[in-house]
Design a protein around this motif. Structure first.
Motif, short mmCIF file in Angstrom:
data_model
loop_
_atom_site.label_atom_id
_atom_site.label_comp_id
_atom_site.label_asym_id
_atom_site.label_seq_id
_atom_site.Cartn_x
_atom_site.Cartn_y
_atom_site.Cartn_z
N VAL A 174 8.38 -9.96 1.31
CA VAL A 174 7.44 -9.15 0.57
C VAL A 174 7.65 -9.28 -0.88
O VAL A 174 8.64 -9.10 -1.25
N GLY A 175 6.63 -9.40 -1.81
CA GLY A 175 6.53 -9.08 -3.18
C GLY A 175 5.46 -8.17 -3.70
O GLY A 175 4.59 -8.05 -2.99
N PHE A 176 5.89 -7.79 -4.86
CA PHE A 176 4.89 -6.69 -5.50
C PHE A 176 4.64 -7.35 -6.91
O PHE A 176 5.32 -7.88 -7.69
N VAL A 177 3.27 -7.11 -7.52
CA VAL A 177 2.74 -7.51 -8.82
C VAL A 177 2.28 -6.35 -9.20
O VAL A 177 1.09 -5.62 -8.58
N VAL A 178 2.85 -5.63 -10.29
CA VAL A 178 2.28 -4.34 -11.02
C VAL A 178 2.20 -4.64 -12.39
O VAL A 178 3.38 -4.67 -13.25
N SER A 179 1.32 -5.00 -12.80
CA SER A 179 0.86 -5.55 -14.25
C SER A 179 0.99 -4.08 -15.28
O SER A 179 0.74 -2.92 -14.82
N LYS A 180 0.95 -4.37 -16.53
CA LYS A 180 0.64 -3.41 -17.49
C LYS A 180 -0.35 -2.69 -17.42
O LYS A 180 -0.71 -1.65 -18.03
N ALA A 181 -1.58 -3.35 -16.96
CA ALA A 181 -2.90 -2.58 -16.62
C ALA A 181 -2.84 -1.49 -15.96
O ALA A 181 -3.79 -0.57 -15.89
N VAL A 182 -1.84 -1.26 -14.83
CA VAL A 182 -1.61 -0.17 -14.14
C VAL A 182 -1.22 1.15 -14.99
O VAL A 182 -1.67 2.20 -14.57
N GLY A 183 -0.35 1.00 -16.10
CA GLY A 183 0.07 2.24 -16.75
C GLY A 183 1.32 1.69 -17.56
O GLY A 183 1.90 0.70 -17.44
N ASN A 184 1.96 2.67 -18.09
CA ASN A 184 3.18 2.60 -18.73
C ASN A 184 4.37 2.30 -17.92
O ASN A 184 4.20 2.09 -16.63
N ALA A 185 5.57 2.12 -18.33
CA ALA A 185 6.67 1.54 -17.41
C ALA A 185 7.04 2.68 -16.60
O ALA A 185 7.31 2.37 -15.04
N VAL A 186 6.70 3.84 -16.74
CA VAL A 186 7.28 5.13 -15.75
C VAL A 186 6.25 4.80 -14.52
O VAL A 186 6.31 5.03 -13.46
N VAL A 187 4.88 4.75 -15.03
CA VAL A 187 3.86 4.70 -13.84
C VAL A 187 3.85 3.44 -13.15
O VAL A 187 3.82 3.37 -11.70
N ARG A 188 4.10 2.33 -13.50
CA ARG A 188 4.48 1.10 -12.83
C ARG A 188 5.49 1.13 -11.76
O ARG A 188 5.58 0.72 -10.70
N ASN A 189 6.66 1.64 -12.22
CA ASN A 189 7.91 1.85 -11.56
C ASN A 189 7.60 2.74 -10.35
O ASN A 189 8.04 2.56 -9.30
N ARG A 190 6.93 3.93 -10.57
CA ARG A 190 6.53 4.97 -9.59
C ARG A 190 5.60 4.25 -8.47
O ARG A 190 5.86 4.42 -7.16
N VAL A 191 4.77 3.41 -9.01
CA VAL A 191 3.93 2.80 -7.91
C VAL A 191 4.74 1.78 -7.33
O VAL A 191 4.48 1.33 -5.95
N LYS A 192 5.55 0.92 -7.83
CA LYS A 192 6.27 0.06 -7.06
C LYS A 192 7.21 0.82 -6.09
O LYS A 192 7.43 0.24 -4.96
N ARG A 193 7.86 1.91 -6.27
CA ARG A 193 8.69 2.52 -5.42
C ARG A 193 7.83 3.00 -4.25
O ARG A 193 8.27 2.82 -3.06
N ARG A 194 6.53 3.51 -4.35
CA ARG A 194 5.91 3.85 -3.46
C ARG A 194 5.51 2.74 -2.68
O ARG A 194 5.54 2.95 -1.29
N LEU A 195 4.86 1.74 -2.99
CA LEU A 195 4.57 0.57 -2.38
C LEU A 195 5.84 -0.06 -1.56
O LEU A 195 5.57 -0.21 -0.37
N ARG A 196 6.96 0.04 -2.18
CA ARG A 196 8.12 -0.46 -1.38
C ARG A 196 8.48 0.36 -0.05
O ARG A 196 8.72 -0.15 0.95
N HIS A 197 8.52 1.45 -0.23
CA HIS A 197 8.69 2.53 0.63
C HIS A 197 7.60 2.20 1.81
O HIS A 197 7.99 2.38 3.16
N LEU A 198 6.27 2.34 1.56
CA LEU A 198 5.19 2.05 2.31
C LEU A 198 5.40 0.71 3.25
O LEU A 198 5.15 0.53 4.40
#
Length: 114
Positions: free
Chosen positions: A43-67
């Motif tokens: 599994v790999g994840f792509v979360v670009s800067k269009a999603v938000g700043n670094a804090v938001v991107r990392n939160r999205v990645k953590r949530r997706l990894r968990h799911l």
């Protein structure tokens, strides 16, 4: 956290899965699934800067990894999955991301495996 044997890390495989794999999209995610010669699901994840700043991107990645970690057993053994977050993912709750991921995976996986 995903274990090392389940991480998709090289750019060539990311490209292969994104270009040749089956795709399913929702409001917050685009999920690509392809069969590869790799052992075990990857599994790999792509979360670009269009999603938000670094804090938001990392939160999205953590949530997706968990799911996705909870869904590993439903993936094919030689399957490679790329989950791409769309800009709406930055404002989505964990429950919305979970629902969108389940919906996308439900479309991509065979009925007997889901």
């Amino acid at each position: 956290m995903l274990s090392t044997e389940h991480r998709l890390t090289d750019a060539a495989t990311f490209r292969l899965v994104s270009r040749t794999g089956r795709r399913s999209a929702s409001r917050t995610l685009v999920v690509h699934l392809a069969l590869t010669d790799l052992s075990g699901p990857r599994v790999g994840f792509v979360v670009s800067k269009a999603v938000g700043n670094a804090v938001v991107r990392n939160r999205v990645k953590r949530r997706l990894r968990h799911l996705v970690r909870e869904q590993l057993t439903s993936l094919p053994d030689s399957g490679a999955l790329v989950v791409r977050a769309l800009p709406a993912a930055g404002a989505a709750s964990a429950a919305e991301l979970a629902a969108d991921l389940d919906r996308c995976l439900g479309r991509l996986l065979p009925r007997d495996a889901a």
